[in-house]
Design a protein around this motif. Sequence first.
Motif, PDB file in Angstrom:
ATOM      1  N   ASP A 153      -8.506   6.265  -5.197  1.00  0.00           N
ATOM      2  CA  ASP A 153      -7.411   7.169  -5.659  1.00  0.00           C
ATOM      3  C   ASP A 153      -7.971   8.622  -5.911  1.00  0.00           C
ATOM      4  O   ASP A 153      -6.880   9.651  -5.015  1.00  0.00           O
ATOM      5  CB  ASP A 153      -6.761   6.954  -6.743  1.00  0.00           C
ATOM      6  CG  ASP A 153      -5.967   5.436  -6.695  1.00  0.00           C
ATOM      7  OD1 ASP A 153      -5.900   4.877  -5.622  1.00  0.00           O
ATOM      8  OD2 ASP A 153      -5.642   4.959  -7.698  1.00  0.00           O
ATOM      9  N   ASP A 193      -1.647   6.675   8.071  1.00  0.00           N
ATOM     10  CA  ASP A 193      -2.341   5.428   8.159  1.00  0.00           C
ATOM     11  C   ASP A 193      -2.447   5.180   9.864  1.00  0.00           C
ATOM     12  O   ASP A 193      -1.311   5.009  10.492  1.00  0.00           O
ATOM     13  CB  ASP A 193      -1.968   4.147   7.544  1.00  0.00           C
ATOM     14  CG  ASP A 193      -3.012   3.187   7.392  1.00  0.00           C
ATOM     15  OD1 ASP A 193      -3.921   3.090   8.396  1.00  0.00           O
ATOM     16  OD2 ASP A 193      -2.883   2.369   6.733  1.00  0.00           O
ATOM     17  N   GLU A 244       0.669  -1.159  -0.162  1.00  0.00           N
ATOM     18  CA  GLU A 244      -0.095   0.205  -0.077  1.00  0.00           C
ATOM     19  C   GLU A 244       0.766   1.276  -0.001  1.00  0.00           C
ATOM     20  O   GLU A 244       0.685   2.301  -0.663  1.00  0.00           O
ATOM     21  CB  GLU A 244      -1.028  -0.006   1.157  1.00  0.00           C
ATOM     22  CG  GLU A 244      -2.003   1.083   1.056  1.00  0.00           C
ATOM     23  CD  GLU A 244      -2.854   0.848   0.037  1.00  0.00           C
ATOM     24  OE1 GLU A 244      -3.998   1.557   0.110  1.00  0.00           O
ATOM     25  OE2 GLU A 244      -3.062  -0.332  -0.715  1.00  0.00           O
ATOM     26  N   ARG A 264      -9.748   4.617   5.359  1.00  0.00           N
ATOM     27  CA  ARG A 264      -8.709   3.543   4.442  1.00  0.00           C
ATOM     28  C   ARG A 264      -9.075   3.220   3.300  1.00  0.00           C
ATOM     29  O   ARG A 264      -9.948   2.565   3.085  1.00  0.00           O
ATOM     30  CB  ARG A 264      -8.115   2.553   5.462  1.00  0.00           C
ATOM     31  CG  ARG A 264      -6.790   1.692   5.182  1.00  0.00           C
ATOM     32  CD  ARG A 264      -6.441   0.939   6.245  1.00  0.00           C
ATOM     33  NE  ARG A 264      -5.837   1.437   7.602  1.00  0.00           N
ATOM     34  CZ  ARG A 264      -6.684   1.687   8.730  1.00  0.00           C
ATOM     35  NH1 ARG A 264      -7.939   0.900   8.925  1.00  0.00           N
ATOM     36  NH2 ARG A 264      -6.178   2.181   9.624  1.00  0.00           N
ATOM     37  N   HIS A 265      -8.078   2.750   2.109  1.00  0.00           N
ATOM     38  CA  HIS A 265      -8.723   2.303   0.888  1.00  0.00           C
ATOM     39  C   HIS A 265      -9.675   3.024   0.277  1.00  0.00           C
ATOM     40  O   HIS A 265     -10.520   2.432  -0.673  1.00  0.00           O
ATOM     41  CB  HIS A 265      -8.913   0.702   0.988  1.00  0.00           C
ATOM     42  CG  HIS A 265      -8.081   0.185   1.760  1.00  0.00           C
ATOM     43  ND1 HIS A 265      -6.620  -0.345   1.336  1.00  0.00           N
ATOM     44  CD2 HIS A 265      -7.985  -0.616   2.933  1.00  0.00           C
ATOM     45  CE1 HIS A 265      -6.204  -1.091   2.135  1.00  0.00           C
ATOM     46  NE2 HIS A 265      -6.728  -1.170   3.226  1.00  0.00           N
TER      47      HIS A 265
END
Length: 145
Positions: A118, A63, A15, A114-115
């Motif tokens: 883009d 993160d 990641e 998170r994730h």
Amino acid sequence: MKPTSVLLVEYDADERGRIGTLLEDQGFDVVACPGPKGPEYVCLGGRGLPCPLAHEADVVLLDMRLASDVVMRGTPGWELLIYYMELGKRVVALSNDEDVVHPLTDDRVIVIKRHSPDDVLVAAVRSALRAPIQLEARRGVHLAH
């Protein structure tokens, strides 16, 4: 003109590489850091020492779930968030429901899931560089749902 510097603090190597490449492709100068590593899982900021990576960054992408959070010892993500805020850094925090601490968006911190896609991640980094951050963000509304 010097490119904007982003300190990317992400313990997952895949990641970290993916996000780093994404931001570099968008013109950012990225310095990647895995966060606190074993066996102690304590970084310079967690020891109260200056972190040269943080001092050079225009914005920090953090993160909130680091290796230290997984093993439950050392410098947790929330402590690094406070460290970066005390340095006066603008922070984009990646967080999810399973995280122990849930930061709120304010004038120096933007929280996204998170994730996130883009385009949401890139927009959050760009927004963190602008002052002031939108009024909706100050009310604690996450940019990504």
